[in-house]
Design a protein around this motif. Structure first.
Motif, PDB file in Angstrom:
ATOM      1  N   ARG A  21       0.839  -1.202   0.000  1.00 13.52           N
ATOM      2  CA  ARG A  21       0.000   0.000   0.000  1.00 13.52           C
ATOM      3  C   ARG A  21       0.877   1.256   0.000  1.00 13.52           C
ATOM      4  O   ARG A  21       0.609   2.202  -0.755  1.00 13.52           O
ATOM      5  CB  ARG A  21      -0.913  -0.012   1.228  1.00 13.52           C
ATOM      6  N   ILE A  22       1.914   1.253   0.822  1.00  8.75           N
ATOM      7  CA  ILE A  22       2.799   2.418   0.904  1.00  8.75           C
ATOM      8  C   ILE A  22       3.579   2.594  -0.399  1.00  8.75           C
ATOM      9  O   ILE A  22       3.710   3.716  -0.909  1.00  8.75           O
ATOM     10  CB  ILE A  22       3.760   2.283   2.103  1.00  8.75           C
ATOM     11  N   ALA A  23       4.078   1.494  -0.949  1.00  9.24           N
ATOM     12  CA  ALA A  23       4.846   1.578  -2.200  1.00  9.24           C
ATOM     13  C   ALA A  23       3.990   2.142  -3.325  1.00  9.24           C
ATOM     14  O   ALA A  23       4.440   2.992  -4.110  1.00  9.24           O
ATOM     15  CB  ALA A  23       5.381   0.197  -2.570  1.00  9.24           C
ATOM     16  N   GLU A  24       2.747   1.704  -3.410  1.00 10.05           N
ATOM     17  CA  GLU A  24       1.843   2.209  -4.446  1.00 10.05           C
ATOM     18  C   GLU A  24       1.586   3.702  -4.254  1.00 10.05           C
ATOM     19  O   GLU A  24       1.578   4.479  -5.219  1.00 10.05           O
ATOM     20  CB  GLU A  24       0.521   1.444  -4.409  1.00 10.05           C
ATOM     21  N   ALA A  25       1.381   4.116  -3.008  1.00  7.77           N
ATOM     22  CA  ALA A  25       1.120   5.525  -2.719  1.00  7.77           C
ATOM     23  C   ALA A  25       2.320   6.398  -3.083  1.00  7.77           C
ATOM     24  O   ALA A  25       2.158   7.501  -3.618  1.00  7.77           O
ATOM     25  CB  ALA A  25       0.778   5.698  -1.244  1.00  7.77           C
ATOM     26  N   LEU A  26       3.524   5.911  -2.818  1.00  6.77           N
ATOM     27  CA  LEU A  26       4.726   6.676  -3.141  1.00  6.77           C
ATOM     28  C   LEU A  26       4.888   6.848  -4.644  1.00  6.77           C
ATOM     29  O   LEU A  26       5.258   7.931  -5.127  1.00  6.77           O
ATOM     30  CB  LEU A  26       5.961   5.994  -2.554  1.00  6.77           C
ATOM     31  N   VAL A  27       4.600   5.801  -5.390  1.00  8.97           N
ATOM     32  CA  VAL A  27       4.689   5.887  -6.857  1.00  8.97           C
ATOM     33  C   VAL A  27       3.683   6.903  -7.378  1.00  8.97           C
ATOM     34  O   VAL A  27       4.021   7.764  -8.204  1.00  8.97           O
ATOM     35  CB  VAL A  27       4.453   4.502  -7.497  1.00  8.97           C
ATOM     36  N   LEU A  28       2.447   6.829  -6.902  1.00  4.46           N
ATOM     37  CA  LEU A  28       1.417   7.763  -7.348  1.00  4.46           C
ATOM     38  C   LEU A  28       1.774   9.200  -6.993  1.00  4.46           C
ATOM     39  O   LEU A  28       1.496  10.128  -7.758  1.00  4.46           O
ATOM     40  CB  LEU A  28       0.067   7.401  -6.725  1.00  4.46           C
ATOM     41  N   ALA A  29       2.385   9.387  -5.842  1.00  2.00           N
ATOM     42  CA  ALA A  29       2.749  10.732  -5.391  1.00  2.00           C
ATOM     43  C   ALA A  29       4.028  11.242  -6.046  1.00  2.00           C
ATOM     44  O   ALA A  29       4.393  12.407  -5.862  1.00  2.00           O
ATOM     45  CB  ALA A  29       2.906  10.748  -3.870  1.00  2.00           C
ATOM     46  N   GLY A  30       4.716  10.375  -6.798  1.00  2.00           N
ATOM     47  CA  GLY A  30       5.961  10.784  -7.442  1.00  2.00           C
ATOM     48  C   GLY A  30       7.075  11.016  -6.442  1.00  2.00           C
ATOM     49  O   GLY A  30       7.897  11.926  -6.610  1.00  2.00           O
ATOM     50  N   LEU A  31       7.124  10.188  -5.406  1.00  2.00           N
ATOM     51  CA  LEU A  31       8.069  10.383  -4.300  1.00  2.00           C
ATOM     52  C   LEU A  31       9.023   9.204  -4.206  1.00  2.00           C
ATOM     53  O   LEU A  31       8.589   8.057  -4.102  1.00  2.00           O
ATOM     54  CB  LEU A  31       7.288  10.536  -2.988  1.00  2.00           C
ATOM     55  N   ASP A  32      10.311   9.499  -4.233  1.00  2.00           N
ATOM     56  CA  ASP A  32      11.335   8.475  -4.077  1.00  2.00           C
ATOM     57  C   ASP A  32      11.263   7.896  -2.666  1.00  2.00           C
ATOM     58  O   ASP A  32      11.211   8.630  -1.675  1.00  2.00           O
ATOM     59  CB  ASP A  32      12.721   9.089  -4.320  1.00  2.00           C
ATOM     60  N   GLU A  33      11.263   6.573  -2.585  1.00  2.00           N
ATOM     61  CA  GLU A  33      11.137   5.913  -1.283  1.00  2.00           C
ATOM     62  C   GLU A  33      12.236   6.340  -0.314  1.00  2.00           C
ATOM     63  O   GLU A  33      12.020   6.406   0.900  1.00  2.00           O
ATOM     64  CB  GLU A  33      11.162   4.396  -1.461  1.00  2.00           C
ATOM     65  N   ARG A  34      13.410   6.663  -0.847  1.00  4.21           N
ATOM     66  CA  ARG A  34      14.505   7.067   0.035  1.00  4.21           C
ATOM     67  C   ARG A  34      14.213   8.379   0.754  1.00  4.21           C
ATOM     68  O   ARG A  34      14.708   8.621   1.860  1.00  4.21           O
ATOM     69  CB  ARG A  34      15.808   7.196  -0.768  1.00  4.21           C
ATOM     70  N   LEU A  35      13.400   9.232   0.140  1.00  3.21           N
ATOM     71  CA  LEU A  35      13.122  10.537   0.737  1.00  3.21           C
ATOM     72  C   LEU A  35      12.307  10.433   2.019  1.00  3.21           C
ATOM     73  O   LEU A  35      12.441  11.279   2.920  1.00  3.21           O
ATOM     74  CB  LEU A  35      12.401  11.436  -0.258  1.00  3.21           C
ATOM     75  N   ILE A  36      11.442   9.425   2.131  1.00  2.42           N
ATOM     76  CA  ILE A  36      10.633   9.353   3.343  1.00  2.42           C
ATOM     77  C   ILE A  36      11.444   8.854   4.538  1.00  2.42           C
ATOM     78  O   ILE A  36      10.943   8.850   5.666  1.00  2.42           O
ATOM     79  CB  ILE A  36       9.366   8.493   3.151  1.00  2.42           C
ATOM     80  N   GLN A  37      12.677   8.437   4.296  1.00  5.87           N
ATOM     81  CA  GLN A  37      13.554   8.066   5.402  1.00  5.87           C
ATOM     82  C   GLN A  37      14.340   9.263   5.921  1.00  5.87           C
ATOM     83  O   GLN A  37      15.048   9.166   6.926  1.00  5.87           O
ATOM     84  CB  GLN A  37      14.537   6.970   4.951  1.00  5.87           C
ATOM     85  N   ALA A  38      14.223  10.415   5.246  1.00  7.31           N
ATOM     86  CA  ALA A  38      14.962  11.611   5.621  1.00  7.31           C
ATOM     87  C   ALA A  38      14.242  12.362   6.749  1.00  7.31           C
ATOM     88  O   ALA A  38      13.090  12.061   7.093  1.00  7.31           O
ATOM     89  CB  ALA A  38      15.127  12.526   4.405  1.00  7.31           C
TER      90      ALA A  38
END
Length: 207
Positions: free
Chosen positions: A104-121
């Motif tokens: 669910r989170i991976a799909e939301a990040l793709v739709l939002a155009g957000l690199d997964e690494r950024l949410i770890q910042a």
């Protein structure tokens, strides 16, 4: 024949005493644009739609469907210490765990155009537009049926704004949901396929 239950209805809603009466019905699959100049009451109406303010007249009727709200200021959304916690907050509260939560989170990040690494910042490491994308991802991860958006894509480039409008409409179609956009810009309103409710600037009484 099964009756289609509206996600949201305005029945003769008045933003203030003596103002225009607003009528609107959002069915699954519908997109609406609330168009009005500054100080016409868009933010007030948005708060009424999520039961944060009572209208002076009329009724706001909302189904039990989950609602996602995107404010103009991304920082108005956040209550968690990190972006990763923010995106995962609602799906966790919905009981998702393990692979289901991760997907669910991976799909939301793709739709939002957000690199997964950024949410770890850290929050401080993200630009305003990146924080806005975190807010978008958090809303998408919650999988709402009704989405309310104030000035969508205002922090993006012109191209990014167009892409975001398309993303919002795709999300709504895929979830058989409803979308309500609030904007003062006709050019932004034109990016969305749907009905338009135009607000007249009310004359508020002097204090």
């Amino acid at each position: 024949m099964t009756r289609i239950v509206p996600l949201l209805e305005l029945r003769g809603v008045c933003l203030c005493s003596g103002s225009q009466e607003l009528n609107l019905t959002v069915l699954p699959g519908d997109s609406w644009v609330v168009l009005g100049e500054e100080a016409s009451g868009k933010s007030l109406l948005m708060r009424m739609m999520v039961d944060l303010h009572r209208p002076d007249g009329g009724q706001v009727i909302r189904s039990s469907a989950a609602v996602g709200v995107l404010f103009r200021d991304p920082d108005a959304h956040f209550i968690c210490a990190t972006p990763a916690e923010e995106v995962a907050l609602t799906p966790r509260s919905q009981g998702l765990r393990g692979r289901e939560l991760t997907e669910r989170i991976a799909e939301a990040l793709v739709l939002a155009g957000l690199d997964e690494r950024l949410i770890q910042a850290e929050w401080s490491m993200l630009s305003a537009s990146q924080r806005y994308r975190v807010a978008v991802a958090a809303v998408f991860a919650a999988s709402p049926r009704l989405v309310l958006v104030d000035e969508p894509g205002a922090l993006f480039s012109d191209h990014g704004e167009v892409e975001f409008a398309q993303t919002l409409q795709t999300f709504i179609r895929n979830h058989a949901g409803g979308l309500v956009i609030f904007t003062s810009r006709p050019s932004r309103a034109a990016l969305f396929d749907g009905q338009v409710l135009t607000l007249l600037k009310p004359s508020f009484p002097n204090p």
